[in-house]
Scaffold this active site. Structure first.
Site, PDB file in Angstrom:
ATOM      1  N   TRP A 299       0.872  -1.196   0.000  1.00  0.00           N
ATOM      2  CA  TRP A 299       0.000   0.000   0.000  1.00  0.00           C
ATOM      3  C   TRP A 299       0.898   1.231   0.000  1.00  0.00           C
ATOM      4  O   TRP A 299       1.914   1.267   0.706  1.00  0.00           O
ATOM      5  CB  TRP A 299      -0.872   0.034   1.270  1.00  0.00           C
ATOM      6  CG  TRP A 299      -2.273  -0.444   1.060  1.00  0.00           C
ATOM      7  CD1 TRP A 299      -2.667  -1.728   0.865  1.00  0.00           C
ATOM      8  CD2 TRP A 299      -3.471   0.353   1.050  1.00  0.00           C
ATOM      9  NE1 TRP A 299      -4.027  -1.803   0.743  1.00  0.00           N
ATOM     10  CE2 TRP A 299      -4.545  -0.526   0.848  1.00  0.00           C
ATOM     11  CE3 TRP A 299      -3.733   1.711   1.212  1.00  0.00           C
ATOM     12  CZ2 TRP A 299      -5.867  -0.108   0.800  1.00  0.00           C
ATOM     13  CZ3 TRP A 299      -5.054   2.141   1.161  1.00  0.00           C
ATOM     14  CH2 TRP A 299      -6.106   1.245   0.952  1.00  0.00           C
TER      15      TRP A 299
ATOM     16  N   GLU B 116      -0.562  -6.365   7.574  1.00  0.00           N
ATOM     17  CA  GLU B 116       0.060  -7.688   7.402  1.00  0.00           C
ATOM     18  C   GLU B 116       1.537  -7.707   7.820  1.00  0.00           C
ATOM     19  O   GLU B 116       2.181  -8.771   7.779  1.00  0.00           O
ATOM     20  CB  GLU B 116      -0.056  -8.144   5.934  1.00  0.00           C
ATOM     21  CG  GLU B 116      -1.439  -8.645   5.528  1.00  0.00           C
ATOM     22  CD  GLU B 116      -2.496  -7.554   5.409  1.00  0.00           C
ATOM     23  OE1 GLU B 116      -2.164  -6.464   4.912  1.00  0.00           O
ATOM     24  OE2 GLU B 116      -3.637  -7.781   5.854  1.00  0.00           O
TER      25      GLU B 116
ATOM     26  N   VAL C 118       0.753   4.375   6.463  1.00  0.00           N
ATOM     27  CA  VAL C 118      -0.706   4.390   6.666  1.00  0.00           C
ATOM     28  C   VAL C 118      -1.158   5.848   6.713  1.00  0.00           C
ATOM     29  O   VAL C 118      -0.895   6.553   7.699  1.00  0.00           O
ATOM     30  CB  VAL C 118      -1.103   3.658   7.961  1.00  0.00           C
ATOM     31  CG1 VAL C 118      -2.630   3.612   8.079  1.00  0.00           C
ATOM     32  CG2 VAL C 118      -0.523   2.258   7.994  1.00  0.00           C
TER      33      VAL C 118
ATOM     34  N   THR D  24     -11.958   7.987   7.875  1.00  0.00           N
ATOM     35  CA  THR D  24     -12.430   7.108   8.952  1.00  0.00           C
ATOM     36  C   THR D  24     -11.249   6.764   9.853  1.00  0.00           C
ATOM     37  O   THR D  24     -10.135   7.200   9.584  1.00  0.00           O
ATOM     38  CB  THR D  24     -13.037   5.808   8.367  1.00  0.00           C
ATOM     39  OG1 THR D  24     -12.014   5.118   7.651  1.00  0.00           O
ATOM     40  CG2 THR D  24     -14.215   6.105   7.460  1.00  0.00           C
TER      41      THR D  24
ATOM     42  N   HIS E  20      -9.698   3.946  10.305  1.00  0.00           N
ATOM     43  CA  HIS E  20      -8.963   2.714   9.982  1.00  0.00           C
ATOM     44  C   HIS E  20      -7.489   2.820  10.362  1.00  0.00           C
ATOM     45  O   HIS E  20      -6.880   1.879  10.833  1.00  0.00           O
ATOM     46  CB  HIS E  20      -9.084   2.398   8.485  1.00  0.00           C
ATOM     47  CG  HIS E  20      -8.269   3.306   7.623  1.00  0.00           C
ATOM     48  ND1 HIS E  20      -8.731   4.517   7.154  1.00  0.00           N
ATOM     49  CD2 HIS E  20      -6.991   3.200   7.194  1.00  0.00           C
ATOM     50  CE1 HIS E  20      -7.774   5.108   6.471  1.00  0.00           C
ATOM     51  NE2 HIS E  20      -6.710   4.336   6.475  1.00  0.00           N
TER      52      HIS E  20
ATOM     53  N   PHE F  50       9.795  -0.769  13.934  1.00  0.00           N
ATOM     54  CA  PHE F  50       8.558  -0.114  13.457  1.00  0.00           C
ATOM     55  C   PHE F  50       8.936   1.027  12.510  1.00  0.00           C
ATOM     56  O   PHE F  50       9.210   2.143  12.948  1.00  0.00           O
ATOM     57  CB  PHE F  50       7.791   0.412  14.674  1.00  0.00           C
ATOM     58  CG  PHE F  50       6.466   1.049  14.356  1.00  0.00           C
ATOM     59  CD1 PHE F  50       5.347   0.283  14.068  1.00  0.00           C
ATOM     60  CD2 PHE F  50       6.322   2.431  14.369  1.00  0.00           C
ATOM     61  CE1 PHE F  50       4.119   0.865  13.797  1.00  0.00           C
ATOM     62  CE2 PHE F  50       5.099   3.035  14.102  1.00  0.00           C
ATOM     63  CZ  PHE F  50       3.990   2.245  13.810  1.00  0.00           C
TER      64      PHE F  50
HETATM   65  N1  RBF Z   1      -2.612  -0.288   4.311  1.00  0.00           N
HETATM   66  C1  RBF Z   1      -1.535   0.532   4.341  1.00  0.00           C
HETATM   67  O1  RBF Z   1      -0.404   0.060   4.417  1.00  0.00           O
HETATM   68  N2  RBF Z   1      -1.702   1.894   4.269  1.00  0.00           N
HETATM   69  C2  RBF Z   1      -2.923   2.481   4.221  1.00  0.00           C
HETATM   70  O2  RBF Z   1      -2.993   3.731   4.152  1.00  0.00           O
HETATM   71  C3  RBF Z   1      -4.068   1.641   4.231  1.00  0.00           C
HETATM   72  N3  RBF Z   1      -5.314   2.188   4.203  1.00  0.00           N
HETATM   73  C4  RBF Z   1      -6.390   1.365   4.316  1.00  0.00           C
HETATM   74  C5  RBF Z   1      -7.683   1.914   4.384  1.00  0.00           C
HETATM   75  C6  RBF Z   1      -8.774   1.094   4.548  1.00  0.00           C
HETATM   76  C7  RBF Z   1     -10.149   1.702   4.674  1.00  0.00           C
HETATM   77  C8  RBF Z   1      -8.597  -0.305   4.591  1.00  0.00           C
HETATM   78  C9  RBF Z   1      -9.785  -1.240   4.769  1.00  0.00           C
HETATM   79  C10 RBF Z   1      -7.352  -0.859   4.480  1.00  0.00           C
HETATM   80  C11 RBF Z   1      -6.225  -0.044   4.344  1.00  0.00           C
HETATM   81  N4  RBF Z   1      -4.946  -0.592   4.254  1.00  0.00           N
HETATM   82  C12 RBF Z   1      -3.862   0.238   4.261  1.00  0.00           C
HETATM   83  C13 RBF Z   1      -4.739  -2.050   4.071  1.00  0.00           C
HETATM   84  C14 RBF Z   1      -4.501  -2.823   5.356  1.00  0.00           C
HETATM   85  O3  RBF Z   1      -3.198  -2.586   5.854  1.00  0.00           O
HETATM   86  C15 RBF Z   1      -4.668  -4.339   5.087  1.00  0.00           C
HETATM   87  O4  RBF Z   1      -3.830  -4.713   4.023  1.00  0.00           O
HETATM   88  C16 RBF Z   1      -6.116  -4.731   4.748  1.00  0.00           C
HETATM   89  O5  RBF Z   1      -6.997  -4.216   5.706  1.00  0.00           O
HETATM   90  C17 RBF Z   1      -6.274  -6.274   4.684  1.00  0.00           C
HETATM   91  O6  RBF Z   1      -5.976  -6.862   5.934  1.00  0.00           O
END
Ligand code: RBF
Length: 172
Positions: free
Chosen positions: A31, A67, A90, A95, A97, A122
């Site tokens: 991501w 993960e 992230v 929201t 999350h 980290f």
């Molecule tokens: N993973 C990231 O590494 N960075 C993000 O900014 C990020 N934003 C997310 C936003 C939402 C609403 C969701 C549901 C997941 C996001 N994820 C993000 C993915 C998360 O780390 C993970 O891969 C998934 O939730 C599957 O377990």
């Protein structure tokens, strides 16, 4: 805690232990890969500069930051490195999350480190927006991948030093 006032990317290289015998795992979240690729680049370059051989650096990718702890645990099991560095980004959305992800990743990595008695670093950016992320991935606030690598090297050095001193206590 204002991390913007502390830029470990400007560290003192001569105070970092030589990494030629160190083995390091790196787990990278896909991501926001434009950011995490930069973190990875800084992290690998720093390990290499400090002597960690290319073949002793194990890089694996996971889908998202959530993960990272499991990815780190699997890398630990497979390669038994001296440290595992986790890199992610992230970005705060509309929201909450980000809070769930950041808190669970931070506390899981802390637990892994304590249970495995080795550093699980980290290296996850938790910015409010893309601009803040870029500033910390090779921009105005340095590269947090570099800092993650420096922290890993310092912690491996500490761990090896203390284990070494254990051996010299008691009867010979
Ligand atoms: N993973 C990231 O590494 N960075 C993000 O900014 C990020 N934003 C997310 C936003 C939402 C609403 C969701 C549901 C997941 C996001 N994820 C993000 C993915 C998360 O780390 C993970 O891969 C998934 O939730 C599957 O377990």
């Amino acid at each position: 805690m204002a991390s913007e006032h502390k830029n470990l990317s400007e560290y003192q290289p001569d105070q970092i232990p030589d990494g030629k015998l160190f083995k390091v795992g790196i787990v990278v979240a896909k991501w926001n890969s434009q950011i995490t690729d930069q973190l990875l680049q800084g992290c690998k370059a720093t390990l290499t500069e400090h002597g960690v051989p290319q073949e002793q650096i194990f890089v694996e990718y996971v889908p998202g930051s959530y993960e990272l702890p499991l990815g780190a645990s699997l890398v630990d099991q497979k390669h038994n490195p001296d440290a595992v560095i986790c890199l992610g980004c992230v970005i705060k959305g509309s929201t909450s999350h980000n809070e769930y992800i950041n808190q669970s990743v931070a506390s899981s990595l802390m637990q892994l480190g304590l249970v495995r008695r080795k550093p699980f670093i980290f290296g996850v950016l938790t910015p409010n927006n893309q601009e803040q992320a870029e500033e910390r991935a090779g921009g105005a606030h340095g590269n947090k991948g570099v800092e993650a690598a420096v922290t890993a090297l310092e912690m491996i050095g500490l761990s090896k030093k203390l284990k070494e001193s254990e051996k010299t206590i008691g009867f010979k």
